[in-house]
Structures are given as C-alpha cells and as structure tokens.
Design an enzyme around this catalytic site. Structure first.
Site, PDB file in Angstrom:
ATOM      1  N   TYR A 191      26.955  21.764   3.850  1.00  0.00           N
ATOM      2  CA  TYR A 191      27.560  20.554   3.300  1.00  0.00           C
ATOM      3  C   TYR A 191      26.979  20.314   1.911  1.00  0.00           C
ATOM      4  CZ  TYR A 191      29.511  19.151   7.853  1.00  0.00           C
ATOM      5  OH  TYR A 191      30.219  19.083   9.024  1.00  0.00           O
ATOM      6  N   PHE A 222      37.800  14.569  12.227  1.00  0.00           N
ATOM      7  CA  PHE A 222      39.075  13.975  11.814  1.00  0.00           C
ATOM      8  C   PHE A 222      39.509  12.903  12.820  1.00  0.00           C
ATOM      9  CE2 PHE A 222      40.270  18.348   9.827  1.00  0.00           C
ATOM     10  CZ  PHE A 222      39.445  18.086   8.735  1.00  0.00           C
ATOM     11  N   PRO A 223      38.637  11.953  13.174  1.00  0.00           N
ATOM     12  CA  PRO A 223      38.989  10.975  14.212  1.00  0.00           C
ATOM     13  C   PRO A 223      40.092  10.006  13.791  1.00  0.00           C
ATOM     14  CG  PRO A 223      36.949  10.344  13.154  1.00  0.00           C
ATOM     15  CD  PRO A 223      37.276  11.721  12.646  1.00  0.00           C
ATOM     16  N   LEU A 224      40.354   9.930  12.492  1.00  0.00           N
ATOM     17  CA  LEU A 224      41.414   9.052  11.997  1.00  0.00           C
ATOM     18  C   LEU A 224      42.565   9.853  11.397  1.00  0.00           C
ATOM     19  CD1 LEU A 224      39.181   6.290  10.389  1.00  0.00           C
ATOM     20  CD2 LEU A 224      40.405   6.195  12.576  1.00  0.00           C
ATOM     21  N   GLY A 225      42.684  11.107  11.812  1.00  0.00           N
ATOM     22  CA  GLY A 225      43.692  11.978  11.253  1.00  0.00           C
ATOM     23  C   GLY A 225      43.068  12.933  10.270  1.00  0.00           C
ATOM     24  N   PRO A 245      46.271  16.373   3.246  1.00  0.00           N
ATOM     25  CA  PRO A 245      47.294  15.376   2.934  1.00  0.00           C
ATOM     26  C   PRO A 245      48.613  15.573   3.673  1.00  0.00           C
ATOM     27  CG  PRO A 245      46.971  16.894   1.081  1.00  0.00           C
ATOM     28  CD  PRO A 245      45.875  17.154   2.054  1.00  0.00           C
TER      29      PRO A 245
END
Length: 315
Positions: free
Chosen positions: A75, A231-234, A238
């Site tokens: 990271y 990606f818990p919120l999508g 894009p």
C-alpha cells in the site's frame, strides 16, 4: 425501522468498540476497523494527505475504539507507505491493537503492482511487513489470490497451488510470526480446501450491489470465520454501481436520519454476526461517519429491501 443505539463493549482503554465486538485470530476486535490503503494511495482529483495528517487520523481512529487495522506492505510506495504511517502513529503498539496485513503482490522497481505468489515471496513479504511495522508478530496475514480480474492476475510461474502457499503460512504461524491465516479473493471451493490450515478470516469484495461471494460467506457462516468485505460500499471502479446511490438505501437513510454510507455499513453488520468492516478514508469527518454506523440498527423490513437490490451487470 429502528433508529440508533449505543450497543458495543468497552475495549481495554475504556473506549466503546464501534459496532460491538467479534473475534479475529483469537483477539477481540471492534467490528468497525480501519483500512489503511487510502493513507498512502491517493485517488486522482483528491488532495494528497500529509504524513502528519495521516498520523493524526490513525491516532483518532484508535482513540475512538478501533483496534483492527488492515494494511499491506504494497500500500503506497517506498517513499510513502501505509506501514510507515502506522508505525509513526502508533508504535509501540497497544496490546489490544490487531494489525492485519495482506501479501501476494509487491511493487516492482518502477512502482507498479505485480504478482508475488510464490511461497518464498510470501515469506519475504511477511518479513517486510514485520520490519516496516516494527513488530515481531502480526495478528493476521491474508493471502491475496490473483486468479482473476479485477486487478492484476497471476501468470506463468506466479500461478501457484494453494497448498504450497498455505504451507508457507503455517510455517510462519508455527514460528510465532503470525497469529492467524486469512484468505482474500477466493471462491467457496478454495476456502473449503483451506479449512484444515485454520483460516480465521476471508476478505472478498461484497456489498448490497455485489453478492457474488455469498457462497463464500455461507462457508464462513458454517465455521464461524470472520468475514472482512472489501469494497463494502460498492467498487472503487467507476463502471460499477455504488451502494449509496440505491433507492432502498437512500430511503432508509432518510427515514432514520442517518447517511446512506451509514446504512450501507449497518447492512453489513446485520448481514452476518462475524462481519468486520475495514472501510478506509482520509477524512476525519468520514471516519466519524463510519464509526457512528456501528450504532445504526436496521429492522427486518429495511434489511429485506436492501437484500432485494438488483443491479445489472456492469458492461
């Protein structure tokens, strides 16, 4: 709909654990943790976070009751690395803090992310995490498999059988360098195959708009394995839908007087008792928003409406 409550247990420092607690590799952790990737990897169009601001954000997270940090040696870059920031902010680490990292990729000389799936590379990556973090032991190390897109895909000599990889992890655990073995981006058959190694968590993409890993989650349910959705919120890509744009989520947020982000995170907490969230942010206000999601309660009707979200496949 229910509104919010103050459920949660106090950690050893006296803070209330956001979202309550669950167990990760034998350690009690708050169900809302923190993912460190964004601290060192800045998206286009967003201002870079200074090291001082990143250190302050990490300290705020821990002071707020978060005691599960998700990171990786890859990271960031050698000059701006998430592990360096964690060490600067929190070393020497409090006893209740669980550091989880991920291996299976590395940065090449040009800074590009490339596969590092061979057993000797996995060991070297664990050693690099230990050295940069300044610790002798990691709470969890997740093996990031690279079998398919999105992201980089293993080819040639980087296509390694799972058993060989698990053997490297078991040896590291026997040496006392890691407490628990996790898996990332795996299917249900791979998880079942790996169970004898003592898998403590699985990190897969999962959200109300991405239910492809439900069969993997079912295996976790069978064996009380922690589920750590990324990606818990999508998706960050894009072309994929966002949880906060879904009418059912927005309606629930309006009815409860909370934000769509908080509803999306609360859905995860309600979906499985051993879900651990590692939403990342570089914004102190967003951090507070994520932490407060641990107090949001969704009733059965609201959960069913979110469960019923149907999203067309991205093209």
């Amino acid at each position: 709909m229910s509104s919010t409550d103050k459920a949660g247990k106090a950690d050893k420092a006296g803070n209330t654990a956001p979202g309550g607690t669950a167990t990760l590799a034998g350690h009690p952790v708050a169900r809302i943790g923190y993912g460190a990737m964004q601290l060192a990897e800045h998206r286009p169009g967003r201002p870079a976070l200074s090291p001082d601001a990143a250190v302050a954000l990490l300290r705020t997270a821990v002071d707020s009751g978060i005691n599960h940090l998700d990171t990786a040696e890859f990271y960031g870059t050698a000059a701006a690395n998430a592990n360096d920031l964690i060490r600067a902010a929190l070393h020497p680490y409090p006893d209740h803090l669980v550091l989880a990292t991920k291996v299976g990729a590395e940065r090449d000389a040009a800074g590009a992310l490339v596969p590092a799936q061979r057993p000797e590379q996995l060991r070297a990556s664990v050693e690099a995490n230990l050295a940069r973090l300044g610790t002798e032991r990691l709470g969890v190390v997740n093996l990031r498999r690279l079998d398919h897109a999105p992201g980089i895909v293993a080819e040639g000599e980087q296509v390694v059988d799972l058993d060989s990889q698990l053997a490297a992890f078991i040896a590291l655990r026997d040496e006392g360098k890691i407490d628990g073995i996790g898996l990332s981006a795996v299917d249900a058959d791979q998880l079942r195959h790996a169970l004898p190694a003592g898998i403590v968590c699985v990190q897969n993409s999962h959200s109300p708009v991405d239910r492809a890993s439900e069969s993997v989650l079912d295996v976790c349910r069978e064996h009380d394995i922690a589920w750590v959705p990324f990606f818990p919120l999508g998706s960050a890509f894009p072309q994929f839908p966002k949880v906060v744009d879904q009418p059912a989520v927005r309606a629930a947020a309006e009815a409860l007087g909370v934000t769509p982000v908080q509803v999306g995170l609360a859905w995860h907490l309600a979906h499985y008792a051993y879900t651990l969230l590692i939403a990342g942010t570089t914004d102190p206000a967003h951090l507070a928003e994520n932490i407060a999601a641990g107090a949001v309660r969704l009733d059965a009707q609201t959960r069913a409406a979110i469960d019923a979200i149907a999203v067309p496949a991205a093209t």
